[in-house]
Enzyme design. Sequence first.
Site: not given
Ligand code: HMG
Ligand code: MG
Length: 300
Positions: A239, A248, A206, A208, A14-15
Site C-alpha cells: 500500500c 500480499n 487479508h 501481507h 489491484r492491491d
Molecule cells: P481528498 O483529496 O481528500 O478528496 O482525497 P477530495 O474530495 O478533496 O478530492 C480531491 C481530488 O480528487 C478532486 O480532484 C476530486 O475530484 C478527486 P481535483 O478537483 O483536485 O482535480 N477525486 C476523485 N477522483 C477519482 N475518483 C474518486 C475521487 N474522489 C475524489 N473516487 C480520496 C480523498 C479518498 C479521494 C483520496 O484520499 C484517495 O483517492 N485515496 C485513495 C487511497 C487508496 O486507493 N489507497 C490504496 C487502497 S487501500 C489498501 O490498499 C488497503 C487494502 O489492500 C487492505 C489492506 O491491506 O489494509 C484494501
Molecule cells: Mg492490502
Amino acid sequence: MLPDKVRLFEVGARDGLQNEKQEVPANIKVELIERLVDAGVSAIETGSFVSPKWVPQMKDTADVMERLTRKEGVVYSVLTPNMKGFEGAVASKATEIEVFSGASEMFSQKNINCSIDESLERFLPVMQAAKDKNIPVRASVSCALGSPFDEEIKPEKVAEVSKKLYDMGAYEVSIADTIGVGTPLQTKRVLYAVANVIPLGAIGVHFHDTYGQALANILAALEMGVARLDSSVAGLGGCPYAPGATGNVATEDVVYMLDGMGIDSGIDLKKLVKTAWFISDFLERKPVSSVANALKSKLD
Ligand code: HMG
Ligand code: MG
C-alpha cells in the site's frame, strides 16, 4: 473446525499493481485478470476508482473494465472510497464494490485523508446507493494487526470498526494485516474479538507477507472456521500509504497449502502458476511465491 471450501478473493490486479513503480498498461491488466479467471478465480479486484493523483497506477480502471471479457458468475470488484468512486463503479458495471477503512487513525488520514469516523460517514451514502442498486459491498479494515505509525491497535477497535461496517450493510468484512506484522495467536485474538460482534461467515482475512507470517496466520484463521481469504498472484502487493507494506500472501502458496489440506478453492494450481510467471515476466522479476518458483520447471 476447518472449512471444506474457501472463497479466494484475488487482489493482485489491484492491491498488487497499485504498488508497482513501472506503468502496467491496460492490456496487460486485462490479460492478467482473464488468465486468473480462467484458472478458476471466482472473485477478483480489478482496480480502484480513487483519485488518480493519489494512486496513478489505477487511473485506467474504467478502461480495464471496459475491455474485459467477463465470465458469468465471477465477481469483478472495484474499490470505491466515496460517491465519485461509486459512480465510476456503476458506469463500469462492476459486480461488487469495496469500501476501505481501518483500525489506525494515522493510516486513515494518510490513506484517505480523513479520520476513521469520517470515513464511515463518507461510506454511508455509498452503502445506501449500492443497496438501492443491489450491488454487494465488501469492506476492509486496514492495520488490524499493527500500524506503520507506532500506535497500539487494540482487537476491540478492530471489532468496533468491523461491526459498524457490517451494520452499514457490508456482507463481508476483510480483516487486513496491511503491513504484514501479525502472528498466528494474535490473529486468533483479533478474529475472536471480531467474531464476537459479527457472524463468522462474514469475516474475511487479508494478509501481507512482510514478515513471512501470512500462511501461518491463514492457517490460524482457517482453524477458527474463517473461509474467506484474500491473496495476490505472484505475491504482488503493498500500500503506497503504509510505509513498509510489501506483498500480499501469494495465491499460489495459499492454493498449494489448501490443496494439501483437502480444502477446495476451485483453482487450478498449474494455470495459476503460469499466470504468476506471466505477470512476473512482464515486471522483469521472479514471483516471490515459493510455490511458483518450485513448480516453474514442471509447468509443461
Ligand atoms: P481528498 O483529496 O481528500 O478528496 O482525497 P477530495 O474530495 O478533496 O478530492 C480531491 C481530488 O480528487 C478532486 O480532484 C476530486 O475530484 C478527486 P481535483 O478537483 O483536485 O482535480 N477525486 C476523485 N477522483 C477519482 N475518483 C474518486 C475521487 N474522489 C475524489 N473516487 C480520496 C480523498 C479518498 C479521494 C483520496 O484520499 C484517495 O483517492 N485515496 C485513495 C487511497 C487508496 O486507493 N489507497 C490504496 C487502497 S487501500 C489498501 O490498499 C488497503 C487494502 O489492500 C487492505 C489492506 O491491506 O489494509 C484494501
Ligand atoms: Mg492490502
